[in-house]
Design a protein around this motif. Structure first.
Motif, PDB file in Angstrom:
ATOM      1  N   LEU A  61       0.812  -1.218   0.000  1.00  9.90           N
ATOM      2  CA  LEU A  61       0.000   0.000   0.000  1.00  9.90           C
ATOM      3  C   LEU A  61       0.845   1.268   0.000  1.00  9.90           C
ATOM      4  O   LEU A  61       0.348   2.349  -0.296  1.00  9.90           O
ATOM      5  CB  LEU A  61      -0.927   0.019   1.220  1.00  9.90           C
ATOM      6  CG  LEU A  61      -1.962  -1.105   1.298  1.00  9.90           C
ATOM      7  CD1 LEU A  61      -2.761  -1.003   2.593  1.00  9.90           C
ATOM      8  CD2 LEU A  61      -2.893  -1.077   0.090  1.00  9.90           C
ATOM      9  N   ALA A  62       2.112   1.161   0.334  1.00  4.83           N
ATOM     10  CA  ALA A  62       2.986   2.331   0.423  1.00  4.83           C
ATOM     11  C   ALA A  62       3.311   2.880  -0.960  1.00  4.83           C
ATOM     12  O   ALA A  62       3.199   2.177  -1.968  1.00  4.83           O
ATOM     13  CB  ALA A  62       4.264   1.969   1.169  1.00  4.83           C
ATOM     14  N   GLN A  63       3.746   4.134  -0.985  1.00  2.00           N
ATOM     15  CA  GLN A  63       4.109   4.758  -2.258  1.00  2.00           C
ATOM     16  C   GLN A  63       5.370   5.606  -2.146  1.00  2.00           C
ATOM     17  O   GLN A  63       6.159   5.681  -3.077  1.00  2.00           O
ATOM     18  CB  GLN A  63       2.966   5.635  -2.776  1.00  2.00           C
ATOM     19  CG  GLN A  63       3.292   6.321  -4.107  1.00  2.00           C
ATOM     20  CD  GLN A  63       2.158   7.178  -4.607  1.00  2.00           C
ATOM     21  OE1 GLN A  63       1.031   7.073  -4.153  1.00  2.00           O
ATOM     22  NE2 GLN A  63       2.452   8.053  -5.545  1.00  2.00           N
ATOM     23  N   VAL A 125       2.877 -16.168  -4.043  1.00  2.00           N
ATOM     24  CA  VAL A 125       1.659 -16.221  -4.857  1.00  2.00           C
ATOM     25  C   VAL A 125       0.557 -15.397  -4.191  1.00  2.00           C
ATOM     26  O   VAL A 125      -0.112 -14.572  -4.833  1.00  2.00           O
ATOM     27  CB  VAL A 125       1.203 -17.671  -5.064  1.00  2.00           C
ATOM     28  CG1 VAL A 125      -0.148 -17.711  -5.800  1.00  2.00           C
ATOM     29  CG2 VAL A 125       2.254 -18.460  -5.833  1.00  2.00           C
ATOM     30  N   PHE A 126       0.384 -15.605  -2.888  1.00  2.00           N
ATOM     31  CA  PHE A 126      -0.605 -14.840  -2.132  1.00  2.00           C
ATOM     32  C   PHE A 126      -0.342 -13.341  -2.244  1.00  2.00           C
ATOM     33  O   PHE A 126      -1.279 -12.539  -2.429  1.00  2.00           O
ATOM     34  CB  PHE A 126      -0.560 -15.275  -0.662  1.00  2.00           C
ATOM     35  CG  PHE A 126      -1.338 -14.392   0.278  1.00  2.00           C
ATOM     36  CD1 PHE A 126      -2.719 -14.508   0.391  1.00  2.00           C
ATOM     37  CD2 PHE A 126      -0.695 -13.429   1.055  1.00  2.00           C
ATOM     38  CE1 PHE A 126      -3.444 -13.689   1.254  1.00  2.00           C
ATOM     39  CE2 PHE A 126      -1.397 -12.615   1.921  1.00  2.00           C
ATOM     40  CZ  PHE A 126      -2.773 -12.740   2.022  1.00  2.00           C
ATOM     41  N   SER A 127       0.925 -12.946  -2.158  1.00  2.00           N
ATOM     42  CA  SER A 127       1.280 -11.534  -2.115  1.00  2.00           C
ATOM     43  C   SER A 127       1.090 -10.852  -3.464  1.00  2.00           C
ATOM     44  O   SER A 127       0.557  -9.735  -3.539  1.00  2.00           O
ATOM     45  CB  SER A 127       2.723 -11.374  -1.637  1.00  2.00           C
ATOM     46  OG  SER A 127       2.855 -11.860  -0.313  1.00  2.00           O
ATOM     47  N   ARG A 130      -2.471 -10.413  -3.893  1.00  2.00           N
ATOM     48  CA  ARG A 130      -2.965  -9.357  -2.989  1.00  2.00           C
ATOM     49  C   ARG A 130      -2.737  -7.973  -3.589  1.00  2.00           C
ATOM     50  O   ARG A 130      -3.621  -7.111  -3.552  1.00  2.00           O
ATOM     51  CB  ARG A 130      -2.271  -9.468  -1.637  1.00  2.00           C
ATOM     52  CG  ARG A 130      -2.700  -8.421  -0.605  1.00  2.00           C
ATOM     53  CD  ARG A 130      -2.027  -8.706   0.733  1.00  2.00           C
ATOM     54  NE  ARG A 130      -2.489  -7.799   1.779  1.00  2.00           N
ATOM     55  CZ  ARG A 130      -1.818  -6.732   2.204  1.00  2.00           C
ATOM     56  NH1 ARG A 130      -0.629  -6.441   1.669  1.00  2.00           N
ATOM     57  NH2 ARG A 130      -2.311  -5.964   3.161  1.00  2.00           N
ATOM     58  N   VAL A 131      -1.550  -7.743  -4.145  1.00  2.00           N
ATOM     59  CA  VAL A 131      -1.258  -6.438  -4.751  1.00  2.00           C
ATOM     60  C   VAL A 131      -2.227  -6.153  -5.887  1.00  2.00           C
ATOM     61  O   VAL A 131      -2.744  -5.041  -6.023  1.00  2.00           O
ATOM     62  CB  VAL A 131       0.188  -6.390  -5.273  1.00  2.00           C
ATOM     63  CG1 VAL A 131       0.422  -5.111  -6.073  1.00  2.00           C
ATOM     64  CG2 VAL A 131       1.185  -6.464  -4.126  1.00  2.00           C
ATOM     65  N   LEU A 132      -2.500  -7.145  -6.719  1.00  2.00           N
ATOM     66  CA  LEU A 132      -3.290  -6.929  -7.927  1.00  2.00           C
ATOM     67  C   LEU A 132      -4.781  -7.136  -7.730  1.00  2.00           C
ATOM     68  O   LEU A 132      -5.581  -6.838  -8.623  1.00  2.00           O
ATOM     69  CB  LEU A 132      -2.761  -7.833  -9.038  1.00  2.00           C
ATOM     70  CG  LEU A 132      -1.386  -7.343  -9.540  1.00  2.00           C
ATOM     71  CD1 LEU A 132      -0.616  -8.459 -10.212  1.00  2.00           C
ATOM     72  CD2 LEU A 132      -1.557  -6.151 -10.465  1.00  2.00           C
ATOM     73  N   ASP A 133      -5.169  -7.593  -6.551  1.00  3.80           N
ATOM     74  CA  ASP A 133      -6.590  -7.667  -6.220  1.00  3.80           C
ATOM     75  C   ASP A 133      -7.130  -6.236  -6.142  1.00  3.80           C
ATOM     76  O   ASP A 133      -6.635  -5.421  -5.365  1.00  3.80           O
ATOM     77  CB  ASP A 133      -6.765  -8.368  -4.875  1.00  3.80           C
ATOM     78  CG  ASP A 133      -8.219  -8.615  -4.517  1.00  3.80           C
ATOM     79  OD1 ASP A 133      -9.104  -7.908  -5.045  1.00  3.80           O
ATOM     80  OD2 ASP A 133      -8.478  -9.504  -3.681  1.00  3.80           O
ATOM     81  N   PRO A 134      -8.133  -5.881  -6.952  1.00  2.75           N
ATOM     82  CA  PRO A 134      -8.640  -4.503  -6.916  1.00  2.75           C
ATOM     83  C   PRO A 134      -9.150  -4.089  -5.546  1.00  2.75           C
ATOM     84  O   PRO A 134      -9.154  -2.901  -5.217  1.00  2.75           O
ATOM     85  CB  PRO A 134      -9.767  -4.499  -7.967  1.00  2.75           C
ATOM     86  CG  PRO A 134     -10.078  -5.939  -8.216  1.00  2.75           C
ATOM     87  CD  PRO A 134      -8.826  -6.699  -7.958  1.00  2.75           C
ATOM     88  N   VAL A 196       4.437 -10.851   1.814  1.00  2.05           N
ATOM     89  CA  VAL A 196       3.965 -10.590   3.169  1.00  2.05           C
ATOM     90  C   VAL A 196       3.518 -11.934   3.748  1.00  2.05           C
ATOM     91  O   VAL A 196       3.184 -12.867   3.003  1.00  2.05           O
ATOM     92  CB  VAL A 196       2.809  -9.567   3.190  1.00  2.05           C
ATOM     93  CG1 VAL A 196       3.284  -8.213   2.673  1.00  2.05           C
ATOM     94  CG2 VAL A 196       1.613 -10.055   2.366  1.00  2.05           C
ATOM     95  N   PRO A 197       3.550 -12.081   5.074  1.00  2.00           N
ATOM     96  CA  PRO A 197       3.240 -13.381   5.685  1.00  2.00           C
ATOM     97  C   PRO A 197       1.751 -13.717   5.589  1.00  2.00           C
ATOM     98  O   PRO A 197       0.931 -13.114   6.292  1.00  2.00           O
ATOM     99  CB  PRO A 197       3.692 -13.210   7.127  1.00  2.00           C
ATOM    100  CG  PRO A 197       3.597 -11.737   7.383  1.00  2.00           C
ATOM    101  CD  PRO A 197       3.928 -11.071   6.087  1.00  2.00           C
TER     102      PRO A 197
END
Length: 550
Positions: A61-63, A125-127, A130-134, A196-197
């Motif tokens: 979420l950081a930028q 895979v989860f991570s 997660r990033v690309l999940d809208p 991420v865990p």
């Protein structure tokens, strides 16, 4: 206005801006919080001035680069950065690539999260999903669109399990791309690609980065976060290279007020200030603290962003006029003073193989001629003495941004614009930009990876949150897509350069200067390596304080 009056006006505004900034700094310093770290100044505790308060420490979420400074100390991606910010293996110990250059398999080293749970390919895979999940609303998601089906997944056009990332076994991650990615090593060292865990995120949800729950796989873990005061990291004993990490504690302090931060550095409260030196103090620092002052070429462009969908900047003549009216040479030589270069393009020097020949069309014009042309453009757009151009200009409330804003306000006043300065904390400022709730605003971009695309992808139609001005141009998008599919490196760079020229011709932004990293590093700090992206991971640093004091 005559040339002589023009110079005097700038001297006056620079003096006023500096006085305002210094006055505020003195007050901030007197009331400044010393922080928990100051109760123990020892050889194992590093105190870092870090520009601004983080909005988040979630790597997905950081930028901002000040967030990345902290996150990069807590997490190790498939690739990570060495002491000079070059990519090296991190969580991965090797990788292989398919013959067509489109599929990579990363072999994970045998290591664990800070709570002792093994890091697995499933975490990756989860991570990535997660990033690309809208639903995650990751601002950096478009940077991963080269991955197969990433854009479609992020745009809700395909299910998330169709993303081109899969676990071959517990320690092998496969990532498939639509086209070759020549910057793959640096991309995999960026926080957007960090794992991420899964077991912690699924248990605690949005609260997973609370210090009571936070788990990471890097050299440090989150101990405490006191908003607007400090972030405290402690050494992670389970880090795969923990034996090479000297420091036991790292404190990051927000330093919006650069003059106050300088006072704290001189008082011994900070060991490092990253990219946060007040411009009006550069000459004094060169004279009196040359051994602590670290100035280094920085792959950074600072610019004014125009909102393409808000009056008056929906009119290209107004955008061009405001862009022309900026005296970049005055700002770099008289205000910034650290050898910053005037910018007439978006992509800064330092990109290997990039021709760098795109530029604003008026670069060769004398400043007096630019001022007259800007007035003419505004008149054509319907603005003049009886109807002056008026707009709000948003900026962060850092010392540097405020001084530059006063200069811009005066330069725009000389062509007939009345500008109101709207200050806010850095994290609030960037939230405003992402909402596109502005007319014109100060911003900038530091290279995430050393390739021109890292700057140009910001303005593609498919880029959402970080395309602050809402720019959309079919020819620009075509050139960007063509560059992605071009396998000849030289031809690819030429296509990117053509896209940059289209962007500049549309005056979407007003580039102002290319940056210089402005760091202060105590002589007690060992292992600091100045570099052109200005990342210095704490895992490589140590302190020579002598006898510890309490």
């Amino acid at each position: 206005m005559a040339e002589g009056s023009y110079r005097f006006t700038r001297r006056a505004l620079m003096g006023t801006g500096a006085a305002v900034a210094l006055g505020g700094a003195a007050m901030a310093f007197r009331s400044g919080h010393l922080g928990k770290a100051r109760t123990q100044i020892d050889p194992w505790t590093l105190n870092r001035g870090n520009k601004a308060e983080p909005d988040t420490l979630d790597p997905h979420l950081a930028q901002a680069n000040w967030e990345m400074n902290i996150i990069g100390d807590m997490f190790s991606g498939l690739m990570t950065l060495d002491a000079a910010a070059n990519p090296i293996f991190g969580a991965a110990e090797s990788y292989s690539v398919s013959e067509d250059g489109l599929t990579y398999r990363f072999k994970l080293r045998d290591h664990v999260w800070s709570d002792g749970v093994p890091v697995t390919a499933d975490d990756y895979v989860f991570s990535f999903r997660r990033v690309l999940d809208p639903a995650t609303a990751s601002q950096y998601a478009p940077m991963l669109y080269p991955i197969q089906n990433a854009e479609a997944v992020n745009g809700r056009k395909m299910p998330i399990d169709q993303l081109g990332v899969r676990a071959i076994d517990n320690r092998t991650v496969e990532i498939a791309f639509h086209f070759q990615v020549p910057y793959i090593k640096e991309l995999m060292a960026h926080m957007t690609t960090f794992a991420v865990p899964r077991h912690v995120v699924e248990k605690y949800g949005a609260d997973w980065m609370n210090p009571a729950h936070a788990v990471s796989n890097g050299p440090f873990i989150l101990k405490e976060w006191v908003p607007n005061e400090y972030v405290h990291l402690v050494k992670n004993p389970r880090f795969y290279a923990a034996d090479d990490v000297v420091l036991k504690n790292v404190f990051f302090y927000p330093t919006q007020d650069q003059s106050a931060a300088l006072k704290r550095f001189r008082a011994g409260e900070f060991d490092v200030i990253s990219d946060g030196i007040p411009p009006q103090q550069i000459d004094w620092l060169r004279e009196n603290m040359s051994r602590e002052l670290r100035l280094y070429p920085y792959i950074l462009t600072q610019y004014v962003q125009f909102n393409m969908h808000r009056a008056p900047f929906d009119d290209p003549r107004v955008r061009e006029a405001m862009c022309m009216a900026i005296d970049r040479e005055i700002i770099t030589a008289k205000i910034m003073r650290a050898n910053e270069a005037p910018a007439y393009a978006l992509v800064p020097p330092g990109m290997v193989g990039y021709p760098g020949k795109a530029q604003l069309g008026f670069k060769s014009m004398r400043m007096a001629s630019r001022v007259e042309k800007a007035k003419q453009l505004l008149a054509e757009a319907g603005f003049g003495p009886s109807r002056p151009l008026s707009f709000d200009y948003n900026l962060q409330n850092t010392t540097e941004s405020k001084i530059i804003a006063v200069a811009l306000q005066e330069m725009w006043r000389e062509v007939g614009a009345q500008v109101r300065l709207m200050q806010s904390e850095s994290q609030v400022h960037y939230q405003t930009l992402r909402r596109r709730d502005f007319a014109a605003a100060w911003t900038g971009w530091v290279a995430d990876y050393r390739d021109a695309k890292n700057y140009l992808f910001l303005f593609a139609s498919s880029t959402t949150d970080m395309n602050f001005g809402g720019y959309s141009n079919a020819e620009y998008d075509r050139l960007m897509t063509s560059s992605d599919n071009e396998r000849d490196p030289a031809k690819r760079q030429l296509l990117l350069q053509s896209a940059e020229q289209v962007l500049l011709a549309d005056n979407v932004i007003a580039p102002v200067f290319f940056g210089v990293a402005r760091d202060l590093v105590s002589q007690q700090v060992k292992g600091w390596v100045s570099n052109n992206v200005n990342f210095n991971r704490s895992r490589y640093l140590s302190l020579a304080r002598g006898k510890a004091t309490v």
